[in-house]
Write a protein that holds these residues in place. Sequence first.
Motif, PDB file in Angstrom:
ATOM      1  N   LEU A   1      -7.417  -2.001  -2.689  1.00 48.53           N
ATOM      2  CA  LEU A   1      -7.904  -3.175  -1.964  1.00 48.53           C
ATOM      3  C   LEU A   1      -7.592  -4.459  -2.730  1.00 48.53           C
ATOM      4  N   VAL A   2      -7.861  -4.476  -4.009  1.00 51.63           N
ATOM      5  CA  VAL A   2      -7.644  -5.683  -4.813  1.00 51.63           C
ATOM      6  C   VAL A   2      -6.158  -6.023  -4.899  1.00 51.63           C
ATOM      7  N   ILE A   3      -5.325  -5.028  -5.180  1.00 50.62           N
ATOM      8  CA  ILE A   3      -3.893  -5.290  -5.330  1.00 50.62           C
ATOM      9  C   ILE A   3      -3.280  -5.725  -4.002  1.00 50.62           C
ATOM     10  N   CYS A   4      -3.620  -5.031  -2.930  1.00 51.22           N
ATOM     11  CA  CYS A   4      -3.063  -5.379  -1.615  1.00 51.22           C
ATOM     12  C   CYS A   4      -3.545  -6.749  -1.155  1.00 51.22           C
ATOM     13  N   LEU A   5      -4.795  -7.084  -1.460  1.00 51.79           N
ATOM     14  CA  LEU A   5      -5.326  -8.387  -1.083  1.00 51.79           C
ATOM     15  C   LEU A   5      -4.589  -9.504  -1.816  1.00 51.79           C
ATOM     16  N   ALA A   6      -4.391  -9.318  -3.111  1.00 52.34           N
ATOM     17  CA  ALA A   6      -3.666 -10.328  -3.888  1.00 52.34           C
ATOM     18  C   ALA A   6      -2.233 -10.471  -3.385  1.00 52.34           C
TER      19      ALA A   6
ATOM     20  N   ARG B   1       0.833  -1.211   0.000  1.00 55.90           N
ATOM     21  CA  ARG B   1       0.000   0.000   0.000  1.00 55.90           C
ATOM     22  C   ARG B   1       0.865   1.258   0.000  1.00 55.90           C
ATOM     23  N   LEU B   2       1.944   1.234   0.764  1.00 57.83           N
ATOM     24  CA  LEU B   2       2.852   2.377   0.831  1.00 57.83           C
ATOM     25  C   LEU B   2       3.478   2.664  -0.535  1.00 57.83           C
ATOM     26  N   VAL B   3       3.922   1.600  -1.209  1.00 54.76           N
ATOM     27  CA  VAL B   3       4.520   1.762  -2.540  1.00 54.76           C
ATOM     28  C   VAL B   3       3.488   2.303  -3.524  1.00 54.76           C
ATOM     29  N   LEU B   4       2.281   1.761  -3.491  1.00 52.68           N
ATOM     30  CA  LEU B   4       1.245   2.187  -4.421  1.00 52.68           C
ATOM     31  C   LEU B   4       0.842   3.646  -4.201  1.00 52.68           C
ATOM     32  N   MET B   5       0.672   4.023  -2.925  1.00 54.59           N
ATOM     33  CA  MET B   5       0.192   5.368  -2.628  1.00 54.59           C
ATOM     34  C   MET B   5       1.304   6.414  -2.720  1.00 54.59           C
ATOM     35  N   LYS B   6       2.425   6.160  -2.060  1.00 50.98           N
ATOM     36  CA  LYS B   6       3.510   7.142  -2.008  1.00 50.98           C
ATOM     37  C   LYS B   6       4.384   7.119  -3.253  1.00 50.98           C
ATOM     38  N   GLY B   7       4.609   5.909  -3.771  1.00 53.82           N
ATOM     39  CA  GLY B   7       5.500   5.803  -4.912  1.00 53.82           C
ATOM     40  C   GLY B   7       4.823   5.986  -6.246  1.00 53.82           C
TER      41      GLY B   7
END
Length: 369
Positions: A325-330, A309-315
């Motif tokens: 939700l889908v990416i973090c769940l997988a 989540r940190l990489v997706l949001m901040k990066g």
Amino acid sequence: MGIKLINTDMLKNNRLAWVDYTRGIAIILVLYRHIFEGISRTGLPTAEYSYLEHANIIFYSFRMPLFFILSGIFIGKSLAKRPVGKLIANKFSILLYPYFVWSILQVTLQLVLSKYVNADRHAADYAYILFFPRRIDQFWYLYALFNVTVLYMLTREKLKLGIWQQLLLGAGMYLVSSYVTQKSIDLGFVYDILHYYIFFALGDLLSARILDQGNFSRFASWKTFLLLLPVFVAGQFYFLTKNLEVNDNLYVEAWQPVLFAVIAVSGCAFMACIAFLLQRYNALRMLRVVGFHSLYIYVSHVLVASAVRLVLMKGLGVTNVPVLLVICLAAAIIIPIMIYNIAMHYGAWWLYSLEKPAGNGKTLAVQNA
């Protein structure tokens, strides 16, 4: 030979497929809640996606009782194989030991990376590991399962309590857990023993029938599915609407404990029926793999999901809640399985158990008990 990042060897042995399917379903529901609430704490507008929050509330009604019922189903078989002392030592190795290892690791990382994570940690939080495990994110379950299992074994084998006495004891403890919640009394780890003992005992009660392969065709029938479906839907509808009405996700569980128990057990029965159907048709085999690895997913999924989540949001600037939700769940399913299999390949079995794996040393067996 290369590393097996996703080990499917367990599909070839004589494990009960429905158990792995059920655990697979349950662990995915656990991950959903933890990941969704982690996203909510970032300040993103999760309220705009009411269907995601509604699913979060519904899944909460039966997923943890399901784990305790499953464990209770196999306690009789375990006690038939090992004396109480050795079984307690085994449970310490596969439940309490990883609880300490991974909870200490997670708290330490949250302290070190406090500028980047949304958990508010202090050095004093290490004391929560022993006394208030629910304040250490997801790990309370391992502590609770160990405590419930040990107490149940001692009352069964040393005090010679029969199954109906166990159920009566569990019912009394369950009602006490509801009372202390209503009175806002925090009993720490004791609450979880009180609250889940009844479900463990229920698993023991059901064990003879549910482990009898002569009954499998009945459990895996579409008739059973259709009989349970309206009960499941009605229970989940009430659980959702009532909790939304009073704006408290725990209202039914705390203030209507008998009704909650009925809703939880009916939800567990419906999930078990789905698992038996999947076993019957040998479908969604990867869900079995997920169930087999459920313990290893459980201990590390919060760390993995938080990092992703940190990489997706901040990066990468991703802020869409369903996408996150889908990416973090997988990721929280796949990466912990990979970590586990890499650890087994390089002999780091001590991350998950005090017992060195038998055979080739590459895999630890997830015990049904």
